[in-house]
Scaffold this active site. Structure first.
Site, PDB file in Angstrom:
ATOM      1  N   THR A  11       0.820  -1.219   0.000  1.00  0.00           N
ATOM      2  CA  THR A  11       0.000   0.000   0.000  1.00  0.00           C
ATOM      3  C   THR A  11       0.846   1.257   0.000  1.00  0.00           C
ATOM      4  OG1 THR A  11      -1.828  -1.081   1.113  1.00  0.00           O
ATOM      5  CG2 THR A  11      -1.680   1.287   1.402  1.00  0.00           C
ATOM      6  N   THR A  87       1.652  -4.619   4.149  1.00  0.00           N
ATOM      7  CA  THR A  87       1.467  -5.016   5.552  1.00  0.00           C
ATOM      8  C   THR A  87       0.826  -6.399   5.690  1.00  0.00           C
ATOM      9  OG1 THR A  87      -0.709  -3.943   5.694  1.00  0.00           O
ATOM     10  CG2 THR A  87       1.219  -2.618   6.307  1.00  0.00           C
ATOM     11  N   GLN A 275      -5.428 -20.672  18.479  1.00  0.00           N
ATOM     12  CA  GLN A 275      -6.237 -19.581  17.924  1.00  0.00           C
ATOM     13  C   GLN A 275      -6.109 -18.304  18.759  1.00  0.00           C
ATOM     14  OE1 GLN A 275     -10.211 -21.091  17.318  1.00  0.00           O
ATOM     15  NE2 GLN A 275      -9.480 -22.698  15.942  1.00  0.00           N
TER      16      GLN A 275
HETATM   17  N1  ASP Z   1      -2.676  -5.411   0.511  1.00  0.00           N
HETATM   18  C1  ASP Z   1      -1.604  -4.557   0.926  1.00  0.00           C
HETATM   19  C2  ASP Z   1      -0.327  -5.379   0.922  1.00  0.00           C
HETATM   20  O1  ASP Z   1      -0.100  -6.144   1.801  1.00  0.00           O
HETATM   21  C3  ASP Z   1      -1.882  -4.020   2.307  1.00  0.00           C
HETATM   22  C4  ASP Z   1      -0.841  -3.048   2.817  1.00  0.00           C
HETATM   23  O2  ASP Z   1       0.269  -2.917   2.329  1.00  0.00           O
HETATM   24  O3  ASP Z   1      -1.173  -2.381   3.834  1.00  0.00           O
HETATM   25  O4  ASP Z   1       0.460  -5.265   0.011  1.00  0.00           O
END
Ligand code: ASP
Length: 338
Positions: A11, A87, A275
């Site tokens: 992101t 992330t 879990q």
């Molecule tokens: N979908 C994105 C990724 O993991 C989410 C992010 O980077 O926050 O590349």
């Protein structure tokens, strides 16, 4: 001091499209933003920027991408590394890098952002700045993750929020450091952390990551033995059961434990995870867990799910037998378990 920055996607550099956010093709604009950020950083630090040939959403990452990052690190000698990463699977990558780099204290700091760098209110600049700062100090050792003001042990981390700017945590260990004026370092890092294993590692220079058939299977009340059997046919190379609490399963379901015992008898590692986000898996505590130990399963102790999965893929990539893998799952390679 030379810091090599490796941009892998995520992101942090994404752009909007008709299908939602996608890895930004205009990486020149991203690199320009990054250049401005570096200009604010302490003089005397040589920061170099590189990117992987294909930028990805980290949800598309595989063990081959873990290896691409390792190769990019090896190809660019530096005093420290910052890896810009999505992330979603950042904690898997952090754990994977830590195993392959066990014994190597050169800092590798992963970071990313919840919002693209050019979105109003983005956390990108703050996270990258903090990661550079962590990379630029002699107190940081091995693979870490910097996010939302905290420097975390990479192979203890987990993504806890898809929204919050404090999106990561290490549920069972304290942060290594908290950003501020000045940064506050955890007591244990007054003596530098070590990325080294407490015991000699038998595989020398690790073989590269390969994709392996490792299943993560969540238990739920009422799951039948027929469903369990079908999900495990044909059998995987290794299985992680996300069991209840300290590692308990529906032992009263006829044949349930036997399915797992058959896998263990076939030398397929069966690892019992929990879990619960904070858990120290102890198969001796209840009859519903003891049956798993008796069947030949091993508990994941206090490893995160991400660290457990990446460790299995790492050990399978080293060509170890089921028996050897089971034994390593209960021993620390580089601080992933207490
Ligand atoms: N979908 C994105 C990724 O993991 C989410 C992010 O980077 O926050 O590349």
């Amino acid at each position: 001091m030379r810091i090599q920055v490796i941009y892998t996607g995520g992101t942090i550099g994404m752009e909007p499209s008709a299908q939602g956010l996608v890895p930004g093709e205009n990486s020149a604009a991203f690199a320009a933003w990054f250049g401005e950020l570096c200009a604010e950083f302490s003089a005397g630090t040589d920061i170099r920027f590189s990117r992987l040939p294909t930028l990805i959403d980290s949800s598309n990452a595989t063990p081959l991408d873990w290896q691409r990052i390792l190769d990019a690190i090896s190809a660019a000698p530096a005093d420290a590394y910052v890896v810009l990463h999505g992330t979603d699977t950042m904690s898997y990558t952090a754990a994977a890098l830590s195993y392959a780099r066990a014994g190597n204290d050169t800092p590798v700091i992963l970071t990313g952002a919840q919002l693209p760098y050019n979105a109003p209110g983005s956390d990108a600049g703050k996270n990258v700045f903090g990661a550079l700062k962590a990379a630029n100090t002699s107190r940081t050792r091995g693979v870490c993750l910097y996010f939302g003001n905290c420097l975390l042990a990479g192979n203890r981390s987990t993504k806890i929020s898809s929204m919050g700017f404090d999106g990561f945590d290490t549920p069972l260990v304290y942060p290594l450091a908290t950003a501020g004026v000045p940064w506050r370092w955890a007591e244990s890092t007054a003596k530098p952390l070590s990325a080294s294993s407490p015991v000699p590692l038998p595989w020398g220079k690790p073989a590269p990551y390969r994709c392996h058939d490792v299943i993560i299977l969540d238990l739920a009340p009422g799951m039948s033995v027929q469903r369990l059997q079908k999900m495990l046919t044909p059998p995987p190379e290794a299985l992680i059961i996300r069991a209840f609490g300290v590692g308990n399963c529906p032992s009263a379901e006829p044949g349930f434990v036997q399915v797992l015992a058959d896998l263990c008898a076939a030398d397929i590692p069966v690892v019992v995870s929990s879990q619960c986000q904070s858990a120290d898996v102890t198969l001796k505590a209840y009859e519903t867990g003891q049956v798993l130990a008796n069947a030949g399963c091993v508990g994941s102790a206090d490893m995160t799910l991400e660290a457990t999965y990446a460790k299995l893929v790492f050990l399978l990539s080293q060509g170890l037998s089921g028996r050897e893998i089971r034994s390593w799952m209960t021993r620390s390679v580089c601080g992933e378990l207490s």
